[in-house]
Structures are given as structure tokens and as C-alpha cells.
Design an enzyme around this catalytic site. Structure first.
Site, PDB file in Angstrom:
ATOM      1  CG  ASN A   1      -0.237  -0.066   2.507  1.00 42.31           C
ATOM      2  OD1 ASN A   1       0.462   0.872   2.862  1.00 42.31           O
ATOM      3  ND2 ASN A   1      -0.382  -1.176   3.230  1.00 42.31           N
TER       4      ASN A   1
ATOM      5  CG  ASP B   1      -7.347  -5.186   5.990  1.00 48.19           C
ATOM      6  OD1 ASP B   1      -7.090  -5.399   7.186  1.00 48.19           O
ATOM      7  OD2 ASP B   1      -7.745  -4.086   5.561  1.00 48.19           O
TER       8      ASP B   1
ATOM      9  CE  LYS C   1     -11.487   0.440  10.247  1.00 47.41           C
ATOM     10  NZ  LYS C   1     -10.901   1.146   9.138  1.00 47.41           N
TER      11      LYS C   1
ATOM     12  CE  LYS D   1       9.529 -11.750 -13.417  1.00 44.43           C
ATOM     13  NZ  LYS D   1      10.319 -11.285 -14.532  1.00 44.43           N
TER      14      LYS D   1
ATOM     15  CG  PHE E   1      -3.537   5.875  12.904  1.00 42.51           C
ATOM     16  CD1 PHE E   1      -2.792   5.706  14.060  1.00 42.51           C
ATOM     17  CD2 PHE E   1      -3.371   7.052  12.172  1.00 42.51           C
ATOM     18  CE1 PHE E   1      -1.903   6.692  14.489  1.00 42.51           C
ATOM     19  CE2 PHE E   1      -2.491   8.044  12.584  1.00 42.51           C
ATOM     20  CZ  PHE E   1      -1.760   7.862  13.738  1.00 42.51           C
TER      21      PHE E   1
HETATM   22  O1  PMT Z   1       2.772   6.089   6.534  1.00 38.85           O
HETATM   23  P1  PMT Z   1       2.284   7.432   6.030  1.00 38.85           P
HETATM   24  O2  PMT Z   1       2.570   7.626   4.561  1.00 38.85           O
HETATM   25  O3  PMT Z   1       2.773   8.561   6.875  1.00 38.85           O
HETATM   26  O4  PMT Z   1       0.676   7.429   6.126  1.00 38.85           O
HETATM   27  C1  PMT Z   1       0.055   7.432   7.361  1.00 38.85           C
HETATM   28  C2  PMT Z   1      -1.184   6.522   7.366  1.00 38.85           C
HETATM   29  C3  PMT Z   1      -2.230   7.063   6.395  1.00 38.85           C
HETATM   30  C4  PMT Z   1      -0.803   5.074   6.954  1.00 38.85           C
HETATM   31  C5  PMT Z   1      -1.720   6.523   8.836  1.00 38.85           C
HETATM   32  O5  PMT Z   1      -2.088   7.825   9.176  1.00 38.85           O
HETATM   33  C6  PMT Z   1      -2.909   5.576   8.999  1.00 38.85           C
HETATM   34  O6  PMT Z   1      -4.055   5.902   8.725  1.00 38.85           O
HETATM   35  N1  PMT Z   1      -2.640   4.321   9.450  1.00 38.85           N
HETATM   36  C7  PMT Z   1      -3.626   3.253   9.577  1.00 38.85           C
HETATM   37  C8  PMT Z   1      -3.790   2.558   8.236  1.00 38.85           C
HETATM   38  C9  PMT Z   1      -4.764   1.382   8.325  1.00 38.85           C
HETATM   39  O7  PMT Z   1      -4.364   0.259   8.154  1.00 38.85           O
HETATM   40  O8  PMT Z   1      -5.963   1.729   8.709  1.00 38.85           O
HETATM   41  P2  PMT Z   1      -7.222   0.691   8.838  1.00 38.85           P
HETATM   42  O9  PMT Z   1      -8.396   1.571   9.035  1.00 38.85           O
HETATM   43  O10 PMT Z   1      -7.212  -0.253   7.716  1.00 38.85           O
HETATM   44  O11 PMT Z   1      -6.876  -0.111  10.161  1.00 38.85           O
HETATM   45  C10 PMT Z   1      -7.363   0.276  11.441  1.00 38.85           C
HETATM   46  C11 PMT Z   1      -6.325  -0.033  12.492  1.00 38.85           C
HETATM   47  O12 PMT Z   1      -6.148  -1.447  12.618  1.00 38.85           O
HETATM   48  C12 PMT Z   1      -4.963   0.543  12.252  1.00 38.85           C
HETATM   49  O13 PMT Z   1      -4.422   0.991  13.486  1.00 38.85           O
HETATM   50  C13 PMT Z   1      -4.158  -0.632  11.712  1.00 38.85           C
HETATM   51  O14 PMT Z   1      -2.773  -0.502  12.070  1.00 38.85           O
HETATM   52  C14 PMT Z   1      -4.805  -1.808  12.411  1.00 38.85           C
HETATM   53  N2  PMT Z   1      -4.818  -3.050  11.633  1.00 38.85           N
HETATM   54  C15 PMT Z   1      -5.454  -3.114  10.429  1.00 38.85           C
HETATM   55  C16 PMT Z   1      -5.502  -4.325   9.758  1.00 38.85           C
HETATM   56  C17 PMT Z   1      -4.913  -5.465  10.310  1.00 38.85           C
HETATM   57  N3  PMT Z   1      -4.934  -6.624   9.681  1.00 38.85           N
HETATM   58  N4  PMT Z   1      -4.305  -5.369  11.515  1.00 38.85           N
HETATM   59  C18 PMT Z   1      -4.267  -4.194  12.176  1.00 38.85           C
HETATM   60  O15 PMT Z   1      -3.699  -4.124  13.273  1.00 38.85           O
END
Ligand code: PMT
Length: 416
Positions: free
Chosen positions: A210, A279, A341, A289, A327
Site C-alpha cells: 500500500n 488485510d 473500529k 517468478k 488509526f
Molecule cells: O505512513 P504514512 O505515509 O505517513 O501514512 C500514514 C497513514 C495514512 C498510513 C496513517 O495515518 C494511517 O491511517 N494508518 C492506519 C492505516 C490502516 O491500516 O488503517 P485501517 O483503518 O485499515 O486499520 C485500522 C487499524 O487497525 C490501524 O491501526 C491498523 O494498524 C490496524 N490493523 C489493520 C488491519 C490489520 N490486519 N491489523 C491491524 O492491526
């Protein structure tokens, strides 16, 4: 953040090495300047090795170098680039020069050219310290806003007992950071931060990834270090230079990030998950490859949710520690999705950012977020990721205060 550390000549000059180390632990860059007298006590090489930077030893470079225009105006470029000038130890002579505006070496010239805050930590014989001339000079400096870190009392190198001993290096560092508005409110805390993307392999050369650059997570790590925390940074692949003072674990896949986090989460008093965690992973990674042959179908399987797992694990302990912050990277129904969330992942706060908006979020130097808790939504207007990181840490500390009396009801079973 860059501190210029002026070392003047006194027995306490060797303690400046410890000051450099304390700054480095907080991720602060240090440029050392030594007066001629200081070089009689400690060799510049000691500070060069510790700081990783060239030590400035005179107005026109070292005797071995040819004087040139660059070295003749170096004091101006150093003055413009520094966030603070700290002098430790400061001798009576250096203090007198500063007070009277005498500029006859690099350090005293830099002081006159400085517009950044100045902190002075004196060290000298008790009689020199108490002399009306020294006290009058210090009063002049105080009047100009210079922060004086008072020397301690005790046995002095000259054999006398009294005031004049250089303050403890930790105290000098704390006073300098405080002068810069950086509080040490995370001293003694361990903050675990995840940053960057994950890469899920497809074959030996390709992966699902990503757009995360890691900037948000690294800004959080640097901000926490500066506030005195020990930082564990679990980082996906990024092009960034990690803060050397952090414990850094580099990972590639979600599974590796999960293992790294679960192995360490119990050491943390705060966990902030800013990583953009993939995810899905490819069900069967090709050992060779994959050749181009028309359409290609990849079967994807869901990855574990690390944050939700942590939420469950912490809930099972029945303790409100560590404070858990996730986040939410959203493109629509922002608040609604972020609130969902907050509840489903059982975290203390969710930092919501709109990743569809240009100029913030993924791979940008700036962000605008809302910090959602069970009782509140704090909006942080668009700012640099460094400034946003400070607001997130402030919110984390507030949550800890609020939660200190709370005990979560332990759940009977955790299935991970
Ligand atoms: O890295 P940069 O370029 O500075 O960008 C920052 C950012 C946009 C990546 C950051 O600000 C941000 O939004 N990070 C969270 C990205 C994300 O995965 O969001 P989500 O809404 O999909 O996930 C929610 C939360 O669950 C997040 O804290 C994530 O770390 C966590 N997660 C998600 C999926 C997963 N399988 N396991 C997790 O722990």
C-alpha cells in the site's frame, strides 16, 4: 531538532559526553563546538565519535585545514540551523564574554549570531562562582532570556567544597528541552509504535502493498523519544532513516508484524498502531517468478487483525494498561467507520484520517486527524505529521490519567 553544544574549558568538560548521549537517546541531533581550553581537557575526537558529526574547534577550521570563506562564515550557518545553543560546562570566562559581547572565538561569535534560545550550565570554583563579576554577568544573561542551569554544591575539582559543580547531565538535558517547549512527560514510559506498510509476497519479486511511507509512525516515534520515552518501533518497509535511539524491528508481512508486536506488547505502557497493515495475503505464494500468460487469478486470504487481537488480550488482563491507540484510514462515512473500529477493536482511541484527501494521509508530510475516544472527538487541524504526533501523544497521556482509576472487566476467554 538540532542542539549546538558548546564545551568550554574545565574539568567538567568530560561530562559533556554524557550530555551528548542523553540527547541522542531522545533522537536529538547534536553539533559540538569546543573552545581551545576545552580541547586541553578532552580531545575533539571523543565528541566526533559520539555525535557522529564534525566537531568545530576554531573560527577558521583546524590548523591542518586551509582557511576558506566557508569556515570564516560557518558561525552564521550554524546559528541559522540550530534550534538551541547549550553551553556546558560554561566557564566564568565564557559567561563573561557572552555578557559583554566579546566575540573572539567560534563559541562567543556564535552566541552573538544566535537567534535561537540559549541555555548555559556553569561550572567553576566556588569563589569564582560567587564573585560579584560572575554573578553580575549571569544577571545580564538572565535579563536577555538565557536559561541558567544552576550548578550544584559539593566537592569541587580544585579541592574546595561549595557551589560550582556542573549540574547533572540529565538535569541539563531536561532544562534544555523544557526551554524548547519539549516536556519530559513520557520519561520512564515505553511506547510501542507500528509504522509503514506491510508487503504480502505474491512470488519472489512481487508483493501486495500500500502507499504508506511510514512518515506518520516515524514522527510519532521521534516525538515520543523527545518526550523521554523508550520507543519500540515495529516498522514495515520504508525509505526513511529510523531514529537511532529507538529499538527497531523491521518486518515485511502482517504475520511478521503481528509476531513482533505480540512478543513485545507487555513491555509497553502505550501502543500506537499507525501502520497500514495489509488485510489480505496471497493464499499460495509462488516459489518462482510468475510468468506472463494472460489473466492471472490470485486467491487472497484475510490476515489477522493485530490491533483487535491486542484489544482482546488487554481486555483479558482486566487492566487499563497499556493505553491502546489505533488509526482509521477512511475514504467515506469517516466518523461512523472510525467509531465502529473504536468499539470492535476494543481500543482507547482511534486516530481518524481521511485518506481520500490530497495533501494529507498516505505518503504526505502533513495530516489532519480526529482523535476519537469513548467520550470525546478531538479535531486536530491540518499540520505537519510532527505536530500531529505531539497532539496524539498528548491525547494518549490524557487517556492514561482518565483511565488510571478504571479497571476493565476481564473477559473469560481470548481466542487468537
Ligand atoms: O505512513 P504514512 O505515509 O505517513 O501514512 C500514514 C497513514 C495514512 C498510513 C496513517 O495515518 C494511517 O491511517 N494508518 C492506519 C492505516 C490502516 O491500516 O488503517 P485501517 O483503518 O485499515 O486499520 C485500522 C487499524 O487497525 C490501524 O491501526 C491498523 O494498524 C490496524 N490493523 C489493520 C488491519 C490489520 N490486519 N491489523 C491491524 O492491526
Amino acid at each position: 531538532m538540532k542542539i549546538v553544544l558548546g564545551v568550554s574549558g574545565g574539568i567538567a568538560a568530560y561530562k559533556a559526553a554524557e550530555i551528548v548521549r542523553h540527547f541522542q537517546e531522545r533522537g536529538v541531533q547534536v553539533q559540538v563546538i569546543m573552545t581551545a581550553a576545552a580541547q586541553e581537557f578532552v580531545r575533539p575526537l571523543t565528541f566526533a565519535a559520539l555525535s557522529g558529526e564534525k566537531v568545530i574547534t576554531g573560527m577558521f577550521g583546524s590548523a591542518a585545514e586551509q582557511p576558506n570563506l566557508d569556515s570564516a562564515v560557518e558561525h552564521i550557518s550554524v546559528a541559522l540551523s540550530m534550534d538551541c545553543l547549550l553551553v556546558a560546562p560554561a566557564t566564568a570566562d565564557t559567561i563573561a564574554k557572552f555578557a559583554q559581547g566579546i566575540a573572539n572565538d567560534f563559541l562567543s561569535t556564535l552566541y552573538l549570531a544566535a537567534t535561537a534560545p540559549v541555555v548555559v550550565a556553569p561550572a567553576m570554583n566556588v569563589n569564582m562562582w560567587q564573585h560579584p563579576a560572575t554573578q553580575a554577568n549571569l544577571e545580564i544573561l538572565r535579563g536577555r532570556g538565557v536559561r541558567i542551569v544552576e550548578p550544584g554544591r559539593g566537592y569541587l575539582a580544585c579541592g574546595m567544597v561549595g557551589a560550582g559543580r556542573l549540574a547533572e547531565p540529565e538535569q541539563i538535558v531536561a532544562a534544555t528541552l523544557e526551554r524548547l517547549g519539549v516536556t519530559q512527560d513520557l520519561a520512564g514510559e515505553t511506547v510501542l509504535i507500528t509504522a509503514g506498510p506491510t508487503h504480502e509476497p505474491i512470488d519472489p519479486v512481487r508483493y501486495l502493498g500500500n502507499r504508506s511511507s511510514g512518515k506518520m509512525g516515524y514522527a510519532l516515534a521521534e516525538a515520543a523519544l523527545r518526550r523521554g520515552a523508550k520507543v519500540i518501533l515495529v516498522s514495515g518497509p520504508t525509505a526513511l532513516q529510523p531514529p537511532s535511539a529507538a529499538e527497531i524491528i523491521f518486518v515485511e508481512t502482517t504475520q511478521q508484524m503481528r509476531t513482533a508486536v505480540l512478543d513485545r506488547w507487555e513491555r509497553a505502557s502505550f501502543i500506537i498502531m499507525s501502520a497500514a497493515v495489509g488485510d489480505y495475503h496471497v493464499k499460495t505464494v509462488s516459489p518462482g517468478k510468475i510468468k506472463r500468460r494472460g489473466a492471472l487469478e490470485l486467491q487472497l486470504e484475510p490476515n489477522p487483525d493485530i490491533l483487535a487481537d491486542l484489544g482482546s488480550l488487554r481486555h483479558a488482563t482486566g487492566k487499563p494498561s497499556p493505553i491502546l491507540i489505533g488509526f482509521a484510514a477512511e475514504t467515506e462515512n469517516l466518523l461512523e467507520n472510525a467509531h465502529a473500529k473504536l468499539a470492535t477493536k476494543r481500543v482507547d482511541a482511534i486516530v481518524l484520517n481521511d485518506v481520500a484527501r490530497a495533501g494529507i494521509g498516505f505518503n504526505s508530510d502533513r495530516n489532519e486527524v480526529s482523535i476519537l475516544t469513548a467520550s470525546d472527538v478531538i479535531h486536530v487541524p491540518e499540520a505537519s505529521k510532527q505536530e500531529v504526533a505531539q497532539k496524539i501523544l498528548e491525547a494518549a497521556l490524557r487517556l492514561r490519567q482518565e483511565h488510571s482509576a478504571t479497571v476493565l472487566a476481564p473477559s473469560s476467554k481470548v481466542d487468537l
